[in-house]
Design a protein around this motif. Sequence first.
Motif, mmCIF file in Angstrom:
data_model
loop_
_atom_site.group_PDB
_atom_site.id
_atom_site.type_symbol
_atom_site.label_atom_id
_atom_site.label_comp_id
_atom_site.label_asym_id
_atom_site.label_seq_id
_atom_site.Cartn_x
_atom_site.Cartn_y
_atom_site.Cartn_z
ATOM 1 N N GLY A 186 24.056 53.967 2.646
ATOM 2 C CA GLY A 186 23.878 53.881 0.923
ATOM 3 C C GLY A 186 23.483 55.330 0.389
ATOM 4 N N PHE A 187 22.618 55.912 1.101
ATOM 5 C CA PHE A 187 22.010 56.980 0.491
ATOM 6 C C PHE A 187 23.293 58.044 0.671
ATOM 7 N N ALA A 188 23.994 58.178 1.764
ATOM 8 C CA ALA A 188 24.929 59.049 1.834
ATOM 9 C C ALA A 188 26.038 58.817 0.842
ATOM 10 N N ARG B 222 24.587 67.302 1.322
ATOM 11 C CA ARG B 222 23.729 66.604 2.108
ATOM 12 C C ARG B 222 23.103 67.132 3.208
ATOM 13 N N ILE B 223 23.817 68.264 3.775
ATOM 14 C CA ILE B 223 23.060 69.026 4.743
ATOM 15 C C ILE B 223 22.123 69.703 4.478
ATOM 16 N N LEU B 224 22.080 70.421 3.106
ATOM 17 C CA LEU B 224 21.136 71.134 2.404
ATOM 18 C C LEU B 224 19.833 70.323 2.130
ATOM 19 N N LEU B 225 20.229 69.170 1.522
ATOM 20 C CA LEU B 225 19.248 68.279 1.101
ATOM 21 C C LEU B 225 18.451 67.760 2.376
ATOM 22 N N PHE B 226 18.923 67.379 3.367
ATOM 23 C CA PHE B 226 18.366 67.006 4.689
ATOM 24 C C PHE B 226 17.469 67.655 5.412
ATOM 25 N N PRO C 213 24.011 62.668 6.931
ATOM 26 C CA PRO C 213 24.849 63.793 6.666
ATOM 27 C C PRO C 213 26.212 63.624 7.332
ATOM 28 N N ILE C 214 26.204 62.876 8.403
ATOM 29 C CA ILE C 214 27.357 62.446 9.194
ATOM 30 C C ILE C 214 28.277 61.623 8.186
ATOM 31 N N PHE C 215 27.652 60.733 7.896
ATOM 32 C CA PHE C 215 28.284 59.777 7.152
ATOM 33 C C PHE C 215 28.942 60.487 5.747
ATOM 34 N N VAL D 16 21.095 71.256 12.207
ATOM 35 C CA VAL D 16 20.280 70.857 11.325
ATOM 36 C C VAL D 16 19.769 69.423 11.646
ATOM 37 N N LEU D 17 20.626 68.613 12.352
ATOM 38 C CA LEU D 17 20.131 67.293 12.768
ATOM 39 C C LEU D 17 19.486 67.447 13.953
ATOM 40 N N THR D 18 19.494 68.424 14.906
ATOM 41 C CA THR D 18 18.535 68.716 16.010
ATOM 42 C C THR D 18 17.205 69.034 15.532
#
Length: 301
Positions: free
Chosen positions: A20-22, A106-110, A262-264, A288-290
């Motif tokens: 949902g957030f994605a 999404r990548i930056l926000l995460f 972010p993948i979503f 980033v996820l790592t």
Amino acid sequence: MTDRTKYLIGAFLIFGAAFGFALKGIFIKSAYQYGIDSISLLSLRFLFSAPFYLFIILRKRYKEESHPIFAKRRWLYVAFIGFIGYYVSAYVNFLGLEYISASLERILLFIYPTFVLLINAFLIKRKVSRLQWVALLITYAGIFVAFMKHFEVHQQKNIALGAFLVILSGFTYSFYLVGSEKLVNKLGITRFTSWAMLAALVPTLIHSFFYNRLAIFQFPAQVYVIALSMAIFSTVLPTFMFSAGIKRIGSGNASIIASIGPIFTIILATLFLQEPIWLEQIVGTILVLTGVFLVSWKGKK
């Protein structure tokens, strides 16, 4: 209900909340195609969300504390936290999406968990482990890898401004998370979020009044369908699902499962907005996820 079933339900709720957030960036970019500005769209999002949060507050009535002065300070603090975490953070996020793609946003926000770590380290003096410092380097290296490709292709104007606004959004949201820790323990996650959201509605409408005299009901019908969908599927439902998921599996496990967000967004942005996917973007996202995973996992150990 067995512990395994409880965990599976909690994981499913967090998974759904992350989806949902994605969707939020997809809704925002789609609405921009109809000529709506950032503050008008944000106003519609909060207006359509408000009845749901008001219902939760009325449903969860509780007794006020016997010290009215302390209670007033507490509510002022809730209002301030809501102002920072939802009005300021959301507005600059919406502005940033005028300049950059939904997937990059999404990548930056995460990276906000890394900001939480740094705020706790420098302001609250919590010790940062060596592994967490390494995780920070991995995270920001991933941002660099994913970000530089956008400069190379020259497809987006003012990309540096957009990236700065989105990073600023994550930074202000991290202050919201740090500042809300004690209040959440007193009010509960759902009740606190509801009050904070309603507190953010007021400055948003004031901003819109000075910007366009609240002329927010003159856009094409598609805008209101998108805004209502964003309010329900990217604001209200994910908020409550995330809260319910945390109660079942804990915040540590929840943050790890939510890292799929972010993948979503990358997949959805490709399907619905025709945004390209580059190898550098995939590599950067993995880094980033790592890094965020290591920050969250080590922080909960």
